[in-house]
Scaffold this active site. Structure first.
Site, PDB file in Angstrom:
ATOM      1  CD  GLU A 105      -2.637   1.299   2.594  1.00 33.17           C
ATOM      2  OE1 GLU A 105      -2.971   2.396   3.073  1.00 33.17           O
ATOM      3  OE2 GLU A 105      -2.977   0.200   3.099  1.00 33.17           O
ATOM      4  CD  GLU A 127      -3.792   7.090   5.196  1.00 33.64           C
ATOM      5  OE1 GLU A 127      -4.817   6.421   5.449  1.00 33.64           O
ATOM      6  OE2 GLU A 127      -2.664   6.808   5.655  1.00 33.64           O
TER       7      GLU A 127
END
Length: 557
Positions: free
Chosen positions: A442, A447
């Site tokens: 990932e 974020e």
């Protein structure tokens, strides 16, 4: 030259001596106001099918009067011109059919004036909507702020107006192209901010932060010190809201030249009422050499048509001391510009749907409803909504539609600002359906936690076979105005290294190797807003809805 000055001085001295004993005998002729002022207009291309012209916007004006010395035209679009003969051609550039009140003043002896006026209806058809989109954004009422690209070399350059010594010098900064980042002499202007705002009827411009830099080549014209900054008491047209008009480029540089082996864009823009972008040299017109969402490069002709200035601006505010990342990927391989309103392009995106926490105790249910995900105003809008005691949102992914290995990812986005929202721009290995997480790998390009809206997280996740455990490595970087301004979230991915970027500044880098899933596997893209959970945290009790807007997603290889 010294001898000439000496003889002139001697002549003046003798003249003064010879007349000093005479009485003053000064007389001025009669001051007579001009009379019979008339004005006519010929709009280019008028015929039965084009009653307001052919769209070029050119109008030939002719004025006559008795006892006049010269004429001054005010064209009704914020521009004026002195025309000693009374004849002048003016170009109107506002798109569509517009009515202008033209005032001509005949100027007589002693400066006395007599004036008349007329109205002209002129059609102008030139437009460059793509340039407007990139300079001010695609949303009506939206705006974009531009800054000097002070962190890049040659953000200012100097060249000739149209001299050519065999290498197209008139189209590039041939005379001076050595300025480095954060030049000390120019530091006074690096605080400048320039705001373009998009309206239904066009574009406006406003310099919101001064001062104005006056180059030495022009300073003598207005009688001030050169190569330094001055405030609005010297440069009186610096501030205030002004209109922007676009027109086809007509300079020799734009028509015949090129810069870095690429032709000019072919579009110019003018700022009304004496407006300019920070560098004051008596003009308000700019040739666009090139423009993207993040970079505007222009050619600016100094009054007098001798010197030409080349200027580079950025929509990402540079910070001194932060190194700008240089990418090795320059060819656009895939993109979604979100120009077609409605549902996202099914050739590019599919969805994750449903509830279930998604492994992070999130509380939203993902849908593909238009209320949660839609393309409008040239943007992809993902909206998290409170629905009673529940929450809905959307998660888009490019799995099985677009998957790739290595390259540069760029996502221009404005993030939600409400407490409890957890927006993310990220990637998973394309083998996720077969091997699961974290073995697939990932990459979190962006974020943002629900409790800190001034920080962006970049993180890599994988399964470490050496320790037989999940592994991750990440860092954070502060980001001002993430919820009110667009920022560039990116990834540079090579066989040797992965680097997450924010506004072209590295957030976190990690060496790549054959033991990691990032080494030789394809990945796909994901865009979403989660609510609550491990990084969303507590949701604001007053929350109703909030949106992440994405201007574009691009992959370069």
């Amino acid at each position: 030259m010294k001898n000439i000055k000496y003889y002139i001085g001697l002549f003046l001295m003798l003249a003064l001596v010879s007349t000093s004993c005479q009485e003053d005998d000064i007389s001025v002729g009669d001051i007579i106001s001009p009379t019979g002022v008339t004005i006519t207009a010929e709009i280019q291309g008028v015929d039965a099918d084009n009653p307001n012209g052919d769209g070029t916007g050119f109008v030939k004006f002719s004025a006559t009067a008795a006892n006049e010395i010269s004429y001054k035209y005010d064209f009704g679009d914020g521009k004026s011109e002195i025309a000693p003969s009374g004849n002048v051609t003016h170009r109107y550039t506002t798109t569509g059919v517009n009515t202008y009140t033209v005032v001509v003043s005949a100027i007589g002896a002693g400066g006395v004036k007599s004036s008349t006026s007329m109205e002209v209806d002129v059609f102008s058809s030139f437009s460059d909507l793509e340039a407007v989109d990139m300079m001010a954004g695609k949303t009506i009422g939206g705006s974009k702020t531009w800054y000097w690209a002070a962190n890049l070399p040659t953000h200012v350059g100097l060249g000739p107006f149209e001299d050519d010594y065999g290498n197209g010098e008139f189209a590039w900064p041939a005379w001076w192209n050595t300025i480095g980042p954060w030049d000390e002499e120019k530091s006074c202007m690096y605080t400048n901010e320039f705001v373009f705002t998009r309206l239904e009827e066009g574009l406006t411009f406003e310099q919101t932060v001064g001062p104005a830099f006056v180059p030495g080549t022009y300073a003598g014209v207005i009688g001030v010190d050169g190569d330094t900054c001055h405030d609005e008491s010297v440069v009186t047209t610096m501030f205030g809201l002004k209109d922007v008009s676009f027109l086809p480029s007509s300079s020799k540089a734009a028509l015949e030249g090129s810069y870095n082996d690429a032709p000019y864009r072919g579009t110019s823009f003018e700022i009304s009422d004496g407006g300019f972008m920070g560098w004051y040299a008596g003009a308000s017109s700019y040739d666009i050499i090139s423009v993207t969402n993040d970079e505007l490069y222009v050619r600016y002709v100094e009054a007098g048509n001798v010197n030409v200035w080349y200027q580079l601006f950025t929509s990402v505010k540079p910070t001194q001391g932060e190194a700008v990342f240089e990418s090795e990927f320059n060819t656009l391989a895939w993109s979604d510009e979100f120009d077609n309103p409605g549902a996202p392009d099914t050739a590019n995106w599919t969805y994750d749907l449903g509830a279930g926490g998604w492994g992070n105790q999130e509380v939203q249910t993902y849908t593909n409803d238009a209320s949660n995900v839609i393309v409008e105003d040239g943007m992809l809008k993902i909206t998290a909504i409170k629905d009673g005691n529940n929450y809905t949102s959307a998660r888009l992914k490019s799995i099985d539609l677009y998957e790739f290995k290595y390259g540069r990812v760029e996502v221009s986005a404005k993030l939600p600002g409400a407490e409890g929202t957890w927006p993310a721009i990220w990637m998973l290995g394309a083998n996720f359906p077969d091997v699961g997480w974290p073995a697939c790998g990932e990459i979190d390009i962006m974020e943002q936690t629900g409790w800190d809206k001034n920080t962006s997280l970049g993180t890599y996740h994988w399964f470490d076979t050496g320790t037989n455990a999940n592994a991750s490595y990440g860092e954070t970087l502060s980001v001002a105005n993430a919820s009110s301004e667009f920022h560039l979230y990116g990834l540079e991915w090579t066989p040797e290294k992965l680097t997450v970027l924010l506004d072209n500044v590295a957030v976190v880098s990690m060496d790549n190797n054959a033991d990691l899933p990032f080494y030789d596997k394809d990945f796909f893209l994901i865009l979403n807003i989660a609510m609550g959970g491990t990084l969303g945290g507590t949701i604001d009790s007053e929350f109703t809805q909030d949106t992440m807007e994405i201007d574009y997603v691009r992959v370069y290889q």
